[in-house]
Design an enzyme around this catalytic site. Structure first.
Site, PDB file in Angstrom:
ATOM      1  N   LYS A   1       0.833  -1.219   0.000  1.00 50.58           N
ATOM      2  CA  LYS A   1       0.000   0.000   0.000  1.00 50.58           C
ATOM      3  C   LYS A   1       0.866   1.266   0.000  1.00 50.58           C
ATOM      4  O   LYS A   1       0.709   2.131  -0.860  1.00 50.58           O
ATOM      5  CB  LYS A   1      -0.938   0.026   1.225  1.00 50.58           C
ATOM      6  CG  LYS A   1      -1.865  -1.181   1.321  1.00 50.58           C
ATOM      7  CD  LYS A   1      -2.781  -1.087   2.521  1.00 50.58           C
ATOM      8  CE  LYS A   1      -2.080  -1.139   3.860  1.00 50.58           C
ATOM      9  NZ  LYS A   1      -1.565  -2.465   4.233  1.00 50.58           N
TER      10      LYS A   1
ATOM     11  N   ARG B   1      -9.668   0.726   8.407  1.00 48.49           N
ATOM     12  CA  ARG B   1      -9.272  -0.635   8.769  1.00 48.49           C
ATOM     13  C   ARG B   1     -10.370  -1.366   9.531  1.00 48.49           C
ATOM     14  O   ARG B   1     -10.193  -2.529   9.888  1.00 48.49           O
ATOM     15  CB  ARG B   1      -8.025  -0.589   9.648  1.00 48.49           C
ATOM     16  CG  ARG B   1      -6.706  -0.883   8.892  1.00 48.49           C
ATOM     17  CD  ARG B   1      -5.568  -0.677   9.870  1.00 48.49           C
ATOM     18  NE  ARG B   1      -4.358  -1.390   9.553  1.00 48.49           N
ATOM     19  CZ  ARG B   1      -3.320  -0.849   8.907  1.00 48.49           C
ATOM     20  NH1 ARG B   1      -3.363   0.358   8.444  1.00 48.49           N
ATOM     21  NH2 ARG B   1      -2.216  -1.560   8.736  1.00 48.49           N
TER      22      ARG B   1
ATOM     23  N   ARG C   1      11.760  -5.627   5.188  1.00 49.62           N
ATOM     24  CA  ARG C   1      11.761  -4.219   5.574  1.00 49.62           C
ATOM     25  C   ARG C   1      12.271  -4.070   7.008  1.00 49.62           C
ATOM     26  O   ARG C   1      12.966  -3.109   7.325  1.00 49.62           O
ATOM     27  CB  ARG C   1      10.345  -3.638   5.450  1.00 49.62           C
ATOM     28  CG  ARG C   1      10.301  -2.156   5.797  1.00 49.62           C
ATOM     29  CD  ARG C   1       8.971  -1.512   5.459  1.00 49.62           C
ATOM     30  NE  ARG C   1       7.879  -2.094   6.221  1.00 49.62           N
ATOM     31  CZ  ARG C   1       6.601  -1.794   6.037  1.00 49.62           C
ATOM     32  NH1 ARG C   1       6.252  -0.942   5.099  1.00 49.62           N
ATOM     33  NH2 ARG C   1       5.667  -2.352   6.768  1.00 49.62           N
TER      34      ARG C   1
ATOM     35  N   ARG D   1      11.705  -0.656  12.131  1.00 45.28           N
ATOM     36  CA  ARG D   1      10.338  -0.742  12.656  1.00 45.28           C
ATOM     37  C   ARG D   1      10.196  -1.993  13.510  1.00 45.28           C
ATOM     38  O   ARG D   1      10.361  -3.116  13.027  1.00 45.28           O
ATOM     39  CB  ARG D   1       9.333  -0.803  11.493  1.00 45.28           C
ATOM     40  CG  ARG D   1       8.758   0.535  11.137  1.00 45.28           C
ATOM     41  CD  ARG D   1       7.805   0.446   9.973  1.00 45.28           C
ATOM     42  NE  ARG D   1       6.560  -0.251  10.265  1.00 45.28           N
ATOM     43  CZ  ARG D   1       5.520  -0.266   9.457  1.00 45.28           C
ATOM     44  NH1 ARG D   1       5.562   0.390   8.316  1.00 45.28           N
ATOM     45  NH2 ARG D   1       4.429  -0.913   9.778  1.00 45.28           N
TER      46      ARG D   1
ATOM     47  N   ARG E   1      -0.505  -9.267  13.159  1.00 42.34           N
ATOM     48  CA  ARG E   1      -1.035  -8.222  12.263  1.00 42.34           C
ATOM     49  C   ARG E   1      -1.862  -8.847  11.142  1.00 42.34           C
ATOM     50  O   ARG E   1      -2.902  -8.316  10.759  1.00 42.34           O
ATOM     51  CB  ARG E   1       0.120  -7.402  11.673  1.00 42.34           C
ATOM     52  CG  ARG E   1       0.713  -6.432  12.687  1.00 42.34           C
ATOM     53  CD  ARG E   1       2.114  -6.009  12.312  1.00 42.34           C
ATOM     54  NE  ARG E   1       2.198  -5.196  11.120  1.00 42.34           N
ATOM     55  CZ  ARG E   1       3.331  -4.941  10.483  1.00 42.34           C
ATOM     56  NH1 ARG E   1       4.477  -5.455  10.908  1.00 42.34           N
ATOM     57  NH2 ARG E   1       3.338  -4.178   9.411  1.00 42.34           N
TER      58      ARG E   1
END
Ligand code: B4P
Length: 201
Positions: free
Chosen positions: A14, A89, A128, A134, A146
Site C-alpha cells: 500500500k 481498517r 523491511r 520498525r 497483524r
C-alpha cells in the site's frame, strides 16, 4: 475530486504504491500508519498511547485514527483528491470516513484491494524490518498477529465497499511496476483516462 482507498493486508504494498499514485494523479497521501509513526517519533501523548497497540500488531482505537483523519482532511481543504492508505481498517472507520466526505460532497470513488499471498507478505515485512528499524516488522509473532488482525477486523471492510459497488481486486504479486500498471488501469476505467482527474489528461 478523486478519492481512493488503497487496501490490503500488512506488507501488501500500500505505502509503496501510494507513493507512485500520488505523483501520477496529484493526490494527497493520507497514511494512518505514517501519521501514527510521526506522532511516535515526536513522543506526543497520542504517539505514546498508539505505540502500545502498534508494538503488538493490534489496531489503534477507532476514535484516535478517525480524529487524525478529520484533522488532515481539514488541513488539505483544497486537495484534488486523497489516497487513503491503511485507512479505513474497520467498518466503523469506513462509516466515519463516508460521513466526513459527505460534508465535502466528495465520496470515495473506489477501493483498490491488493491481493498478496501470506508467505510473500511475511517475506516483505521481514525484509523491511532488517532495514527500517520498525519494531513491528522485526518479530514474526507480531507479523503473524497483524495478519490475523487484518483477517478478523479489517477484511470485512471489503464487503462494506462491495455493497456500494466500489470494490476492485488488484493482483499484488509481481514487480512494483507491474502492480502500479494494474492499479492505474483500474483507476483509469473509472476516472476516464490517465491524468489527475480534473480532465486535463
Ligand atoms: P501501516 O503503516 O499501515 O503498515 P502496513 O500495512 O504494515 O504496511 P505498508 O502498507 O505501509 O507497507 P507496504 O505493504 O507498502 O500500519 C502499521 C500499524 O499502525 C498497524 O499495525 C496498526 O497498529 C496501526 N494503524 C495504522 N493505520 C491504522 C488504522 N486505520 N486503524 C488502526 N490502527 C492503525 O510495504 C511492505 C514492504 O514490502 C516494504 O519493504 C516494500 O518495499 C515491500 N514491497 C512492496 N511492494 C513490493 C513488491 N511488489 N515486491 C517486493 N517487495 C515489495
Amino acid at each position: 475530486m478523486l478519492n481512493l482507498v488503497l487496501f490490503g493486508p500488512p506488507g501488501a504494498g500500500k505505502g509503496t504504491q501510494a507513493t507512485n499514485l500520488i505523483e501520477k494523479y496529484k493526490l494527497v497521501h493520507l497514511s494512518t500508519g505514517d501519521i501514527l509513526r510521526g506522532e511516535l517519533a515526536a513522543k506526543s501523548t497520542l504517539g505514546l498511547e498508539a505505540k502500545k497497540y502498534m508494538d503488538k500488531g493490534e489496531l489503534v482505537p477507532d476514535e484516535v485514527v478517525i480524529g487524525m483523519i478529520e484533522v488532515k482532511l481539514d488541513q488539505n481543504a483544497g486537495a484534488k483528491g486523497f489516497i487513503f492508505d491503511g485507512f479505513p481498517r474497520t467498518n466503523a472507520q469506513a462509516q466515519a470516513l463516508d460521513k466526513l466526505l459527505e460534508k465535502k460532497n466528495a465520496p470515495i470513488d473506489m477501493m483498490l484491494a491488493l491481493e498478496v499471498e501470506k508467505p510473500e507478505l511475511v517475506n516483505r515485512l521481514m525484509g523491511r524490518g532488517k532495514v527500517s528499524g520498525r519494531a513491528d516488522d522485526q518479530d514474526i509473532n507480531v507479523i503473524e498477529n497483524r495478519i490475523n488482525v487484518y483477517n478478523r477486523e479489517t477484511a470485512p471492510v471489503i464487503e462494506y465497499y462491495n455493497k456500494q459497488g466500489k470494490f476492485r481486486s488488484v493482483d499484488g504479486m509481481g514487480t512494483i511496476e507491474e502492480i502500479f500498471a494494474r492499479l492505474c488501469n483500474a483507476i483509469d476505467k473509472v476516472n476516464g483516462g490517465s491524468g489527475c482527474g480534473c480532465g486535463c489528461k
